[in-house]
Structure formats: C-alpha cells, structure tokens
Design a protein around this motif. Structure first.
Motif, PDB file in Angstrom:
ATOM      1  N   GLY A  81      39.227   5.025 -12.699  1.00 37.12           N
ATOM      2  CA  GLY A  81      37.824   5.388 -12.556  1.00 37.12           C
ATOM      3  C   GLY A  81      36.905   4.212 -12.268  1.00 37.12           C
ATOM      4  O   GLY A  81      35.805   4.374 -11.776  1.00 37.12           O
ATOM      5  N   GLN A  82      37.347   2.995 -12.568  1.00 37.73           N
ATOM      6  CA  GLN A  82      36.494   1.815 -12.385  1.00 37.73           C
ATOM      7  C   GLN A  82      36.710   1.134 -11.036  1.00 37.73           C
ATOM      8  O   GLN A  82      36.274   0.005 -10.838  1.00 37.73           O
ATOM      9  N   GLY A  83      37.401   1.750 -10.108  1.00 40.50           N
ATOM     10  CA  GLY A  83      37.602   1.169  -8.789  1.00 40.50           C
ATOM     11  C   GLY A  83      38.884   0.381  -8.648  1.00 40.50           C
ATOM     12  O   GLY A  83      39.139  -0.204  -7.615  1.00 40.50           O
ATOM     13  N   GLY A  84      39.707   0.381  -9.678  1.00 42.99           N
ATOM     14  CA  GLY A  84      40.983  -0.314  -9.613  1.00 42.99           C
ATOM     15  C   GLY A  84      42.086   0.639  -9.190  1.00 42.99           C
ATOM     16  O   GLY A  84      41.861   1.821  -8.927  1.00 42.99           O
ATOM     17  N   ALA A  85      43.299   0.110  -9.126  1.00 38.47           N
ATOM     18  CA  ALA A  85      44.450   0.927  -8.767  1.00 38.47           C
ATOM     19  C   ALA A  85      45.670   0.423  -9.522  1.00 38.47           C
ATOM     20  O   ALA A  85      45.830  -0.775  -9.735  1.00 38.47           O
ATOM     21  N   ARG A 107      51.520  -6.062  -2.475  1.00 41.51           N
ATOM     22  CA  ARG A 107      50.332  -6.600  -1.835  1.00 41.51           C
ATOM     23  C   ARG A 107      49.631  -5.470  -1.084  1.00 41.51           C
ATOM     24  O   ARG A 107      50.270  -4.727  -0.349  1.00 41.51           O
ATOM     25  N   PHE A 108      48.341  -5.332  -1.328  1.00 37.07           N
ATOM     26  CA  PHE A 108      47.522  -4.418  -0.539  1.00 37.07           C
ATOM     27  C   PHE A 108      46.895  -5.238   0.575  1.00 37.07           C
ATOM     28  O   PHE A 108      46.144  -6.180   0.314  1.00 37.07           O
ATOM     29  N   GLU A 109      47.224  -4.892   1.820  1.00 39.49           N
ATOM     30  CA  GLU A 109      46.687  -5.622   2.970  1.00 39.49           C
ATOM     31  C   GLU A 109      45.734  -4.715   3.725  1.00 39.49           C
ATOM     32  O   GLU A 109      46.059  -3.569   4.036  1.00 39.49           O
ATOM     33  N   ARG A 110      44.571  -5.246   4.034  1.00 35.70           N
ATOM     34  CA  ARG A 110      43.603  -4.511   4.843  1.00 35.70           C
ATOM     35  C   ARG A 110      44.054  -4.634   6.295  1.00 35.70           C
ATOM     36  O   ARG A 110      44.236  -5.732   6.797  1.00 35.70           O
ATOM     37  N   PRO A 111      44.258  -3.506   6.999  1.00 37.09           N
ATOM     38  CA  PRO A 111      44.735  -3.591   8.381  1.00 37.09           C
ATOM     39  C   PRO A 111      43.775  -4.322   9.314  1.00 37.09           C
ATOM     40  O   PRO A 111      44.206  -4.889  10.311  1.00 37.09           O
ATOM     41  N   THR A 112      42.498  -4.340   8.974  1.00 38.44           N
ATOM     42  CA  THR A 112      41.515  -4.931   9.876  1.00 38.44           C
ATOM     43  C   THR A 112      41.034  -6.307   9.460  1.00 38.44           C
ATOM     44  O   THR A 112      40.371  -6.970  10.243  1.00 38.44           O
ATOM     45  N   GLY A 128      64.510  -0.260 -13.957  1.00 39.14           N
ATOM     46  CA  GLY A 128      64.246   0.104 -12.563  1.00 39.14           C
ATOM     47  C   GLY A 128      62.825   0.548 -12.294  1.00 39.14           C
ATOM     48  O   GLY A 128      62.537   1.034 -11.202  1.00 39.14           O
ATOM     49  N   ILE A 129      61.904   0.399 -13.246  1.00 38.50           N
ATOM     50  CA  ILE A 129      60.510   0.808 -13.053  1.00 38.50           C
ATOM     51  C   ILE A 129      59.630  -0.432 -13.180  1.00 38.50           C
ATOM     52  O   ILE A 129      59.696  -1.157 -14.169  1.00 38.50           O
ATOM     53  N   TYR A 130      58.827  -0.651 -12.164  1.00 39.47           N
ATOM     54  CA  TYR A 130      57.950  -1.820 -12.094  1.00 39.47           C
ATOM     55  C   TYR A 130      56.515  -1.333 -11.970  1.00 39.47           C
ATOM     56  O   TYR A 130      56.231  -0.364 -11.280  1.00 39.47           O
ATOM     57  N   ARG A 131      55.615  -2.026 -12.653  1.00 37.07           N
ATOM     58  CA  ARG A 131      54.219  -1.589 -12.661  1.00 37.07           C
ATOM     59  C   ARG A 131      53.296  -2.802 -12.562  1.00 37.07           C
ATOM     60  O   ARG A 131      53.567  -3.852 -13.118  1.00 37.07           O
ATOM     61  N   GLY A 132      52.194  -2.609 -11.857  1.00 31.90           N
ATOM     62  CA  GLY A 132      51.171  -3.633 -11.735  1.00 31.90           C
ATOM     63  C   GLY A 132      49.855  -2.980 -11.384  1.00 31.90           C
ATOM     64  O   GLY A 132      49.798  -1.796 -11.050  1.00 31.90           O
ATOM     65  N   SER A 133      48.771  -3.751 -11.460  1.00 38.04           N
ATOM     66  CA  SER A 133      47.473  -3.159 -11.157  1.00 38.04           C
ATOM     67  C   SER A 133      46.592  -4.147 -10.411  1.00 38.04           C
ATOM     68  O   SER A 133      46.732  -5.361 -10.545  1.00 38.04           O
ATOM     69  N   ALA A 134      45.709  -3.574  -9.622  1.00 40.73           N
ATOM     70  CA  ALA A 134      44.665  -4.323  -8.925  1.00 40.73           C
ATOM     71  C   ALA A 134      43.352  -3.918  -9.566  1.00 40.73           C
ATOM     72  O   ALA A 134      43.037  -2.727  -9.637  1.00 40.73           O
ATOM     73  N   GLU A 135      42.601  -4.884 -10.043  1.00 41.74           N
ATOM     74  CA  GLU A 135      41.377  -4.593 -10.805  1.00 41.74           C
ATOM     75  C   GLU A 135      40.314  -3.897  -9.974  1.00 41.74           C
ATOM     76  O   GLU A 135      39.725  -2.922 -10.401  1.00 41.74           O
ATOM     77  N   ALA A 136      40.034  -4.412  -8.802  1.00 39.88           N
ATOM     78  CA  ALA A 136      38.986  -3.820  -7.958  1.00 39.88           C
ATOM     79  C   ALA A 136      39.500  -3.774  -6.530  1.00 39.88           C
ATOM     80  O   ALA A 136      39.757  -4.803  -5.923  1.00 39.88           O
ATOM     81  N   ILE A 137      39.645  -2.568  -6.020  1.00 38.60           N
ATOM     82  CA  ILE A 137      40.124  -2.393  -4.651  1.00 38.60           C
ATOM     83  C   ILE A 137      39.245  -1.347  -3.972  1.00 38.60           C
ATOM     84  O   ILE A 137      39.013  -0.269  -4.513  1.00 38.60           O
ATOM     85  N   ALA A 138      38.737  -1.695  -2.826  1.00 37.91           N
ATOM     86  CA  ALA A 138      37.798  -0.830  -2.105  1.00 37.91           C
ATOM     87  C   ALA A 138      38.518   0.395  -1.551  1.00 37.91           C
ATOM     88  O   ALA A 138      39.713   0.345  -1.259  1.00 37.91           O
TER      89      ALA A 138
END
Length: 165
Positions: A81-85, A107-112, A128-138
C-alpha cells in the motif's frame, strides 16, 4: 464611400526582419527540443558494443546450458500500500524438487530509462523460496530481471515485462 488603405510596399528591410523572425522561431524550437532530448536521454543499453559482441557467443552457450537444465523458476510481484513491491521467487529443478543454496538477484529495470533501475536483494526464506522487496517503485511497465548464481557462476537468467499498478 469606403476608403481603402494604401498597401505597404515590401521593402528589403521588411523581408530581412521576416527571415530573421522565421529562422529565429525554427532555431528556438530546435534548441528547446534538443535540450529536452538531452535531459531525458536514459543512456545506452550497453557501455561498449564491441565488448558485448565479443561476449555474445558465451551468452549463447550459457543460454543453451540453462535451457538444458530445464529449471522452473516462478516469480510473483505483490504491491504494498505504500508504493513498494515484494518479489517472491520459487525455484525448482527439472524433477520438480525445490532448489536451495542458490543466490538469486532481482532487478526492476525501466524499459525507457536506465537511471530508474532498482535492485532487489533476495534472501532464501524457505527451501527453494526467495523473497525480497523494493521500498518505493513507481507504477508502470518494468522489466523484471532475475539471476540465479551458484559458486560465482550464473546458472539462470530471465527477463520479463511486468506491469505494476
């Protein structure tokens, strides 16, 4: 009776000012467009096309080896809900058993725009389960790049387009 105004004769001075105004507008628009293009230029895909071409054969061999392993790697992106993923990756070998002990990098890469790329540190939270988060992603379109590494060698690479709301 209507009075007609006498028409102005076209003089050399008038033609000169019209030409200066015309080319001034054209040059001004070109300068503005050039400045906007330079400010928003994301850069190049690779730093050296020559070195990328030399590594091409190795990339083909790596892709064939990855295909021969027949791993099944599923990724799921969940928005907070806070804009992360949150990124969850499940890795299984060719017989369906969970694979443990790999180091996954996301890695989240912006195509442009390369400048907006966001790395995601993935940690193994289960077998076999891996988890991570990105705090703020548009929101918008992103390329999700996953790399699986073991003993310093990349064994898995995928790049998929995802749409985040």
């Amino acid at each position: 009776m209507s009075q007609e105004r006498p028409s102005r004769p076209i003089t050399g001075r008038m033609v000169f000012f019209m030409m200066v105004a015309f080319f001034g507008v054209v040059i001004g628009v070109n300068l503005v467009m050039m400045r906007l293009a330079i400010q928003t230029l994301p850069g190049t895909e690779v730093d050296s096309a020559y070195s990328a071409s030399l590594a091409y054969e190795k990339e083909i061999a790596t892709a064939r080896a990855q295909s021969a392993r027949n791993w099944k790697v599923d990724a799921h992106v969940e928005r907070s809900g806070q804009g992360g993923a949150t990124l969850r990756v499940e890795a299984r070998d060719n017989s369906g058993r969970p694979m443990s002990g790999l180091t996954f990098q996301g890695r989240f890469e912006r195509p442009t725009d390369r400048r907006a790329d966001l790395p995601v540190a993935l940690a193994e939270v289960g077998i076999g389960i891996y988890r991570g988060s990105a705090e703020a992603i548009a929101p918008g379109q992103w390329d999700l790049v996953l790399e699986g590494v073991s003993a310093g060698q990349r064994l898995f690479l995928s790049k998929n387009r995802v749409l985040l709301n």
